[in-house]
Design a protein around this motif. Sequence first.
Motif, PDB file in Angstrom:
ATOM      1  N   GLU A   1       0.734  -1.241  -0.076  1.00  0.00           N
ATOM      2  CA  GLU A   1      -0.070   0.077   0.080  1.00  0.00           C
ATOM      3  C   GLU A   1       0.820   1.287   0.007  1.00  0.00           C
ATOM      4  OE1 GLU A   1      -3.986  -0.624   2.424  1.00  0.00           O
ATOM      5  OE2 GLU A   1      -2.269  -1.643   3.438  1.00  0.00           O
ATOM      6  N   VAL A   2       1.766   1.139   0.541  1.00  0.00           N
ATOM      7  CA  VAL A   2       3.285   2.300   0.382  1.00  0.00           C
ATOM      8  C   VAL A   2       3.705   2.240  -0.782  1.00  0.00           C
ATOM      9  CG1 VAL A   2       4.709   3.412   1.830  1.00  0.00           C
ATOM     10  CG2 VAL A   2       2.959   2.178   3.270  1.00  0.00           C
ATOM     11  N   ARG A   3       3.266   3.116  -1.635  1.00  0.00           N
ATOM     12  CA  ARG A   3       3.846   2.773  -3.210  1.00  0.00           C
ATOM     13  C   ARG A   3       5.031   3.840  -3.297  1.00  0.00           C
ATOM     14  NH1 ARG A   3      -1.771   2.573  -4.301  1.00  0.00           N
ATOM     15  NH2 ARG A   3      -2.484   0.444  -4.561  1.00  0.00           N
ATOM     16  N   ASP A   4       5.757   3.653  -4.436  1.00  0.00           N
ATOM     17  CA  ASP A   4       6.955   4.578  -4.620  1.00  0.00           C
ATOM     18  C   ASP A   4       6.203   5.759  -5.274  1.00  0.00           C
ATOM     19  OD1 ASP A   4       8.999   3.082  -3.955  1.00  0.00           O
ATOM     20  OD2 ASP A   4       9.253   2.208  -6.108  1.00  0.00           O
ATOM     21  N   GLY A   5       6.637   7.126  -4.800  1.00  0.00           N
ATOM     22  CA  GLY A   5       6.147   8.228  -5.374  1.00  0.00           C
ATOM     23  C   GLY A   5       5.036   8.943  -4.771  1.00  0.00           C
ATOM     24  N   ALA A   6       4.315   8.298  -3.678  1.00  0.00           N
ATOM     25  CA  ALA A   6       2.917   8.523  -3.120  1.00  0.00           C
ATOM     26  C   ALA A   6       2.790   8.337  -1.624  1.00  0.00           C
ATOM     27  CB  ALA A   6       1.864   8.104  -3.870  1.00  0.00           C
ATOM     28  N   ALA A   7       2.401   9.200  -0.909  1.00  0.00           N
ATOM     29  CA  ALA A   7       2.074   9.149   0.404  1.00  0.00           C
ATOM     30  C   ALA A   7       1.082   8.250   0.906  1.00  0.00           C
ATOM     31  CB  ALA A   7       2.233  10.276   1.213  1.00  0.00           C
ATOM     32  N   PHE A   8       1.158   7.444   2.110  1.00  0.00           N
ATOM     33  CA  PHE A   8       0.041   6.700   2.421  1.00  0.00           C
ATOM     34  C   PHE A   8      -0.387   7.367   4.083  1.00  0.00           C
ATOM     35  CE2 PHE A   8      -2.236   3.500   4.679  1.00  0.00           C
ATOM     36  CZ  PHE A   8      -2.994   2.817   4.058  1.00  0.00           C
ATOM     37  N   GLY A   9      -1.628   7.569   4.079  1.00  0.00           N
ATOM     38  CA  GLY A   9      -2.045   8.132   5.496  1.00  0.00           C
ATOM     39  C   GLY A   9      -2.897   7.212   6.539  1.00  0.00           C
ATOM     40  N   ARG A  10      -2.793   7.148   7.664  1.00  0.00           N
ATOM     41  CA  ARG A  10      -3.699   6.410   8.609  1.00  0.00           C
ATOM     42  C   ARG A  10      -3.672   6.925   9.838  1.00  0.00           C
ATOM     43  NH1 ARG A  10      -4.032   0.834   7.217  1.00  0.00           N
ATOM     44  NH2 ARG A  10      -6.137   1.374   6.101  1.00  0.00           N
ATOM     45  N   VAL A  11      -4.617   7.126  10.862  1.00  0.00           N
ATOM     46  CA  VAL A  11      -4.646   7.498  12.116  1.00  0.00           C
ATOM     47  C   VAL A  11      -4.463   6.428  12.915  1.00  0.00           C
ATOM     48  CG1 VAL A  11      -6.150   8.487  14.136  1.00  0.00           C
ATOM     49  CG2 VAL A  11      -6.509   9.213  11.737  1.00  0.00           C
ATOM     50  N   VAL A  12      -3.299   6.486  13.921  1.00  0.00           N
ATOM     51  CA  VAL A  12      -3.178   5.372  14.596  1.00  0.00           C
ATOM     52  C   VAL A  12      -2.894   5.761  15.911  1.00  0.00           C
ATOM     53  CG1 VAL A  12      -1.152   3.576  15.206  1.00  0.00           C
ATOM     54  CG2 VAL A  12      -1.516   4.255  12.774  1.00  0.00           C
ATOM     55  N   ALA A  13      -3.676   5.358  16.973  1.00  0.00           N
ATOM     56  CA  ALA A  13      -3.916   5.506  18.414  1.00  0.00           C
ATOM     57  C   ALA A  13      -4.112   7.076  18.629  1.00  0.00           C
ATOM     58  CB  ALA A  13      -2.682   5.040  19.083  1.00  0.00           C
ATOM     59  N   GLY A  14      -4.975   7.628  17.845  1.00  0.00           N
ATOM     60  CA  GLY A  14      -5.361   8.995  17.767  1.00  0.00           C
ATOM     61  C   GLY A  14      -4.254   9.829  17.025  1.00  0.00           C
ATOM     62  N   ARG A  15      -3.355   9.348  16.622  1.00  0.00           N
ATOM     63  CA  ARG A  15      -2.448  10.132  15.863  1.00  0.00           C
ATOM     64  C   ARG A  15      -2.585  10.299  14.257  1.00  0.00           C
ATOM     65  NH1 ARG A  15       3.643  10.812  18.271  1.00  0.00           N
ATOM     66  NH2 ARG A  15       3.709  12.167  16.427  1.00  0.00           N
ATOM     67  N   GLU A  16      -2.600  11.363  13.564  1.00  0.00           N
ATOM     68  CA  GLU A  16      -2.762  11.153  12.257  1.00  0.00           C
ATOM     69  C   GLU A  16      -1.210  11.048  11.705  1.00  0.00           C
ATOM     70  OE1 GLU A  16      -4.333  14.798  10.610  1.00  0.00           O
ATOM     71  OE2 GLU A  16      -4.279  14.329   8.630  1.00  0.00           O
ATOM     72  N   LEU A  17      -1.092  10.155  10.925  1.00  0.00           N
ATOM     73  CA  LEU A  17       0.205   9.803  10.436  1.00  0.00           C
ATOM     74  C   LEU A  17       0.380   9.573   8.939  1.00  0.00           C
ATOM     75  CD1 LEU A  17       1.311   7.062  13.340  1.00  0.00           C
ATOM     76  CD2 LEU A  17       1.680   9.483  13.109  1.00  0.00           C
ATOM     77  N   VAL A  18       1.566   9.671   8.418  1.00  0.00           N
ATOM     78  CA  VAL A  18       1.610   9.541   7.208  1.00  0.00           C
ATOM     79  C   VAL A  18       3.118   8.794   7.068  1.00  0.00           C
ATOM     80  CG1 VAL A  18       3.207  11.645   6.654  1.00  0.00           C
ATOM     81  CG2 VAL A  18       2.133  10.851   4.859  1.00  0.00           C
ATOM     82  N   VAL A  19       3.171   7.756   6.052  1.00  0.00           N
ATOM     83  CA  VAL A  19       4.385   7.172   5.730  1.00  0.00           C
ATOM     84  C   VAL A  19       4.502   7.247   4.121  1.00  0.00           C
ATOM     85  CG1 VAL A  19       4.173   5.302   7.430  1.00  0.00           C
ATOM     86  CG2 VAL A  19       2.875   4.840   5.189  1.00  0.00           C
ATOM     87  N   TRP A  20       5.834   7.276   3.743  1.00  0.00           N
ATOM     88  CA  TRP A  20       6.332   7.141   2.484  1.00  0.00           C
ATOM     89  C   TRP A  20       7.401   6.496   2.153  1.00  0.00           C
ATOM     90  CZ3 TRP A  20       7.593  11.082   5.908  1.00  0.00           C
ATOM     91  CH2 TRP A  20       9.008  11.214   6.008  1.00  0.00           C
ATOM     92  N   ARG A  21       8.090   6.289   0.827  1.00  0.00           N
ATOM     93  CA  ARG A  21       9.299   5.628   0.611  1.00  0.00           C
ATOM     94  C   ARG A  21      10.249   6.514   0.366  1.00  0.00           C
ATOM     95  NH1 ARG A  21       8.777   0.196   1.362  1.00  0.00           N
ATOM     96  NH2 ARG A  21       6.692  -0.592   0.940  1.00  0.00           N
ATOM     97  N   ASP A  22      11.569   6.342   0.341  1.00  0.00           N
ATOM     98  CA  ASP A  22      12.651   7.298  -0.013  1.00  0.00           C
ATOM     99  C   ASP A  22      13.119   6.534  -1.212  1.00  0.00           C
ATOM    100  OD1 ASP A  22      14.465   5.334   0.538  1.00  0.00           O
ATOM    101  OD2 ASP A  22      15.162   6.165   2.334  1.00  0.00           O
ATOM    102  N   ALA A  23      14.240   7.118  -2.047  1.00  0.00           N
ATOM    103  CA  ALA A  23      14.610   6.807  -3.207  1.00  0.00           C
ATOM    104  C   ALA A  23      15.056   5.216  -3.228  1.00  0.00           C
ATOM    105  CB  ALA A  23      15.567   7.533  -3.869  1.00  0.00           C
TER     106      ALA A  23
ATOM    107  N   GLY B   1      13.692   2.967  -1.277  1.00  0.00           N
ATOM    108  CA  GLY B   1      12.657   2.177  -0.827  1.00  0.00           C
ATOM    109  C   GLY B   1      12.434   1.887   0.528  1.00  0.00           C
ATOM    110  N   ALA B   2      13.272   2.689   1.283  1.00  0.00           N
ATOM    111  CA  ALA B   2      13.037   2.594   2.778  1.00  0.00           C
ATOM    112  C   ALA B   2      11.785   3.560   3.234  1.00  0.00           C
ATOM    113  CB  ALA B   2      14.294   3.258   3.427  1.00  0.00           C
ATOM    114  N   VAL B   3      11.147   2.862   4.350  1.00  0.00           N
ATOM    115  CA  VAL B   3      10.102   3.532   4.712  1.00  0.00           C
ATOM    116  C   VAL B   3      10.290   4.398   6.002  1.00  0.00           C
ATOM    117  CG1 VAL B   3       8.099   3.082   6.016  1.00  0.00           C
ATOM    118  CG2 VAL B   3       8.140   1.741   3.873  1.00  0.00           C
TER     119      VAL B   3
END
Length: 330
Positions: free
Chosen positions: A55-77, A79-81
């Motif tokens: 779900e965490v693709r190259d070139g795009a962010a992915f967001g989800r609320v976890v334990a009350g916190r709005e978070l974002v994840v993404w990959r660097d060049a 592929g590390a998250v």
Amino acid sequence: MSDRRGNPLRRLRRPAWAEQRPTWKDAKPALINAALERARARPAGGWFVLAGSREVRDGAAFGRVVAGRELVVWRDADGAVHAGPGACPHLGAALCDAPVHDGQLVCRWHGLSLGPGGRPGWRTLPAHDDGVLVWVRLDEHASGAPTDVPVLGPRPPAERSLAAVATVVGRCEPDDVIANRLDPWHGAWLHPYSFAALEVLSAPTVTCTNAEDRFLVEVTFTLGGKLGVPVHAEFSCPDERTITMEIVDGEGTGTVVETHATPMRPGSDGRPRTAVIEAVVAHSDRPGFVHSRRVAAALRPLMALTARRLWRDDIAYAERRYELRSRSAR
Ligand code: FES
Ligand SMILES: [Fe+2]
């Protein structure tokens, strides 16, 4: 159990639904609650499953609320998250749909670049990609000491397995999701379309040791009503928000289904929300299985689809459990 090279399918011989042996006498509330309490006491080192790795693709962010916190994840060049707060530190734009350029999130409102190093007012968080799931660590929610990597249960070797991840959101707490799975006795009653001939061969006692803390279940996964695949499966909880089912005998031995319950935040109705993120890591020693990885793209949605009806019923069970608990707490 089946010969691994022979036909794994067996003709189903089973009674009509209402004529099955009732299991309610075995499914003792005290036993299920004790298993849940033991699972709750197993720290996750502060790690929460946030998404499937794909779900965490190259070139795009992915967001989800976890334990009350709005978070974002993404990959660097490489592929590390990486993970960070889901709101831009400038004027608060949501970063869940921010494009990624040169390994940095670029805010869509005014172009602020946010990288793995973070910036004042926007501190990044530890993130981990185990190849199937992406995790984030929230130290303020760690029940024990934070750990460098998440606690993982058994997994088949990656080069001989096929993974699919699907998510549903329930109006309940993580405990309700885990408690549902710690009741294997409901399987053939609540899900006759998927399971037949379910026998709980052994269950942990109320006072069992860690090594004994597992359910061993004999069950036939049904295919189209007339045929089924008999297996032995073991259920255990590697951490406070996870329950794992591992096929330990029969077709697909080594296959694992991991159910992760990630708390989100209450919805507009005031009820909690929990993301149930389930990873199926299918494995087989059959010669040729490895080639089925080539059809992985076609199989993945199918694997997620077969789980959908199961999920609807299991989420309803978990939501009902939450409703009863919150009613009695009033
Ligand atoms: S809100 Fe993100 S740059 Fe302005
Ligand atoms: Fe179920």
